[in-house]
Scaffold this active site. Structure first.
Site, PDB file in Angstrom:
ATOM      1  N   ILE A   1       0.835  -1.196   0.000  1.00  0.00           N
ATOM      2  CA  ILE A   1       0.000   0.000   0.000  1.00  0.00           C
ATOM      3  C   ILE A   1       0.873   1.250   0.000  1.00  0.00           C
ATOM      4  O   ILE A   1       1.849   1.340   0.749  1.00  0.00           O
ATOM      5  CB  ILE A   1      -0.897   0.044   1.259  1.00  0.00           C
ATOM      6  CG1 ILE A   1      -1.687  -1.250   1.389  1.00  0.00           C
ATOM      7  CG2 ILE A   1      -1.830   1.250   1.224  1.00  0.00           C
ATOM      8  CD1 ILE A   1      -2.368  -1.404   2.728  1.00  0.00           C
ATOM      9  N   CYS A   2       0.517   2.219  -0.832  1.00  0.00           N
ATOM     10  CA  CYS A   2       1.213   3.498  -0.821  1.00  0.00           C
ATOM     11  C   CYS A   2       0.345   4.509  -0.079  1.00  0.00           C
ATOM     12  O   CYS A   2      -0.608   5.031  -0.635  1.00  0.00           O
ATOM     13  CB  CYS A   2       1.493   3.973  -2.240  1.00  0.00           C
ATOM     14  SG  CYS A   2       2.369   5.520  -2.279  1.00  0.00           S
ATOM     15  N   LEU A   3       0.674   4.741   1.186  1.00  0.00           N
ATOM     16  CA  LEU A   3      -0.113   5.674   1.989  1.00  0.00           C
ATOM     17  C   LEU A   3       0.862   6.412   2.902  1.00  0.00           C
ATOM     18  O   LEU A   3       1.666   5.779   3.590  1.00  0.00           O
ATOM     19  CB  LEU A   3      -1.153   4.890   2.812  1.00  0.00           C
ATOM     20  CG  LEU A   3      -2.139   5.691   3.654  1.00  0.00           C
ATOM     21  CD1 LEU A   3      -3.019   6.562   2.761  1.00  0.00           C
ATOM     22  CD2 LEU A   3      -3.012   4.765   4.494  1.00  0.00           C
TER      23      LEU A   3
END
Lengths: 485, 199
Positions: B91-93
């Site tokens: 996940i890119c967060l």
């Protein structure tokens, strides 16, 4: 910036700055040379302690004039790239804005009330109230959590930019706050080392020498263009503006492009150039996979000679005809493939020369080392004094300097647009190249060369070099629009 | 496991369990082992998104230095989303990386991931292929995401055309997941997907 204004500096500090390590020159000569040197740039080479002193002066100035702690002064200076005067002026206008911009104060203050704290939001324990602390944002956490937070951050290499632990809070922890929570001596030391590195990197007038394990730091007033600085420790030549190896007459943007290109292309390009050729009839790229030079194109079935690319039928007995060099008369070929190869050929032409001079330069280092032992031996044997043989040493150093410049003329030429300016450049480059090879020949045979002859050659080579730099170094020429993007 | 980390996780676990999100079924959290270092989370696909009706399972790994470092979270359920890798589930967060703050909790993180499903950030992509489709052909992106939700997360919307195309490729002996990835990547053009699979 014009060349004249550079020279005004040289009267003041000329003797501090001795380029290419010619430490043996007397002051008079150095001043003269710096005036004649088109690459002349004022800088100093400082030790860590000297830089610390320099940074501390700014910190003291700011903390005294704004009446803040030195730790806060550091945070603000780091945010404003060490421009203390700008900070003082802005602070007078709007002190709040300065504090918020540098993340000393929060944009939105916390609503938490100190006396009502019962549980630390991080560790979920309830220490007594005096064991809580907070930054200017008022987010209170227990001291143990602050300590762990700082330790984790320091272990990850963060120093100047350790933020508050609260969600979406950007307030930075100043040095005194961090150190009051961290007791581990190794981590404290690490923190201060990282902090110092960060400060040097954020300071526009400072730059670490990029040499391996080199501790020296350059100090200079930043300006545009290729600016040469030389390390007192490792003698590396660096461009102060961009931190790459010094690269006059090529400018910073061009050298970056060139070095990336070399890193990206050279492997493939070298292979293609070494192992493949285009079929002379259908221009398809052919890889040679055997020893025989009689080739048959897999695409068009044309028989040809790998060495001269001539028709094989006419070869027969006169095979060795093709070892003679002939210019290719019909270079202009619209074929896209041929164009790609032409581009590659052009690149390789410049790249090979660039590489070759880089290699020669390394060998020149060895010559220098040899020469030193040879001179020492002569002096020990009573054949004159060091001063008598000084000219040999000087000539080898000058040779190194000339070759260095010559190496960096190739990326410059590669990106130059075709035209009279490029012709002039390549003419001067060829002249320089010829004189350098003459000098190299004479230096290698120094004992049998007449001293006057050698000194004459030194003078010629150096004049060629400075002329080229004067004519093409971007800040010496007003119409420096010669390199294209 | 460090004392603070275990203590925090235990507290956060209780917080999630008592929350209204668990009560209404939007969130779920369970332990994977007894050492509190690994958990399994589940979020419901938000309504009015292609993920509606799907249940997405997340792997949560708690580092030794928690909460001073962020938990490592990835999707175990395959999902078609610009900020989630369609291959690994990474996940890119920002709050899972440099914007992590020790005061954040598992509940806030899970809710942030759920919010990411409603508001993709195609300019900061984790999966470049998905992000490209999102920018250039949003309708097809919606259909693809719906199809993935249906197949992997139990979503209700069957996209018949896509199911048939995947079937055609599996009939040719291609692995079903590989076939789906290839078709999704090439905007469901059977020919290009086949070419890529057999090249």
């Amino acid at each position: 910036m014009s060349a004249e204004s550079d020279m005004e500096y040289s009267d003041n500090d000329g003797d501090d700055y001795d380029y290419y390590g010619g430490q043996d020159d007397c002051d008079m000569e150095t001043v003269d040379r710096s005036k004649a040197d088109p690459e002349y740039f004022v800088f100093s080479c400082l030790k860590v302690e000297e830089v610390e002193k320099l940074l501390n002066e700014s910190i003291e100035l700011l903390s005294n004039s704004l009446h803040i702690t030195p730790s806060l002064a550091k945070v603000i200076l780091h945010a404003y790239e060490w421009n203390a005067q700008e900070i003082i002026n802005k602070y007078k206008e709007n002190s709040n804005e300065v504090l918020m911009y540098s993340h000393v104060k929060p944009r939105v203050p916390s609503v938490q009330v100190y006396s009502s704290i019962k549980v630390c939001a991080i560790c979920a324990t309830s220490p007594p109230i005096h064991k809580y602390s907070a930054l200017a944002c008022g987010h209170y956490f227990c001291n143990e959590c602050w300590t762990t937070h700082f330790e984790v951050q320091i272990m990850q290499g963060v120093s100047n930019n350790i933020q508050c632990m609260a969600q979406e809070c950007e307030v930075l922890a100043p040095e005194d706050f961090v150190l009051s929570h961290v007791t581990n001596p190794t981590l404290r030391e690490r923190y201060q080392q990282f902090m110092f590195k960060d400060h040097v990197k954020s300071h526009p007038e400072l730059r670490f020498c990029p040499g391996p394990n080199c501790q020296w730091i350059y100090h200079a007033v930043a300006r545009e263009g290729a600016r040469r600085v030389e390390c007192l420790g490792c003698e590396l030549l660096t461009c102060f503006t961009c931190g790459a190896p010094h690269h006059a007459p090529t400018d910073c943007a061009t050298i970056r492009k060139w070095l990336t290109k070399c890193a990206d292309d050279s492997e493939t390009a070298n292979y293609i150039s070494a192992h493949t050729k285009d079929c002379p009839k259908c221009q398809i790229c052919i890889e040679k996979n055997g020893g025989c030079n009689h080739m048959q194109c897999g695409a068009c079935r044309y028989d040809f000679c790998w060495v001269c690319l001539g028709d094989w039928k006419s070869h027969g007995s006169e095979y060795y005809e093709c070892s003679r060099y002939k210019e290719d008369p019909n270079l202009i070929n619209d074929n896209q493939h041929a164009q790609a190869r032409e581009a590659l050929k052009k690149y390789l032409h410049y790249y090979e020369r660039w590489e070759n001079h880089a290699r020669s330069l390394k060998l020149e280092e060895q010559t220098l080392a040899c020469l030193k032992t040879r001179i020492n031996r002569k002096v020990m044997a009573g054949e004159g004094t060091w001063i008598d043989w000084q000219y040999l040493w000087d000539s080898a150093r000058l040779l190194k300097r000339c070759r260095y410049t010559l190496q960096y003329t190739y990326p410059f030429a590669y990106y130059m647009e075709v035209g009279p300016r490029k012709e002039l450049f390549e003419y001067q480059q060829a002249q320089l190249e010829a004189e350098i090879e003459n000098l190299s020949w004479k230096v290698e045979r120094a004992e049998t060369t007449h001293r006057g002859d050698l000194e004459n050659q030194m003078d010629i080579a150096e004049k060629r070099r400075t002329t080229l730099l004067k004519d093409f170094l971007e800040f010496n020429t007003t119409n420096a629009s010669s390199s294209k993007v | 496991m460090a004392n603070i980390a275990a203590k925090r996780i235990k507290r956060e676990f209780k917080e999630v369990m008592k929350s209204e999100e668990v009560a209404d079924g939007t969130l779920k959290l369970e332990l994977v082992n007894n050492s509190w270092t690994e958990l399994k989370g589940q979020i419901a696909g938000p309504s009015e998104t292609p993920y509606e009706g799907g249940k997405f399972i997340l792997e949560i790994k708690v580092p030794e230095t928690y909460p001073f470092n962020p938990p490592k979270i990835r999707f175990l359920t395959r999902i078609w989303h610009p900020n989630v890798s369609s291959v690994t589930g990474a996940i890119c967060l920002d709050i899972l990386k440099d914007q992590w703050a020790a005061a954040l909790t598992l509940r806030t993180v899970l809710l942030s991931i759920q919010a990411l499903l409603s508001a993709a950030e195609p300019n900061d992509p984790q999966d470049a292929v998905v992000a490209k489709q999102y920018r250039e052909n949003i309708e097809l992106f919606h259909l693809t995401a719906q199809h993935w939700t249906n197949v992997y997360a139990g979503g209700p919307n069957v996209i018949l055309d896509f199911v048939q195309k995947v079937q055609m490729l599996t009939d040719m002996g291609v692995d079903e997941n590989q076939a789906r990835v290839a078709l999704s990547t090439f905007d469901w053009e059977l020919e290009r997907a086949t070419e890529q699979l057999f090249s």
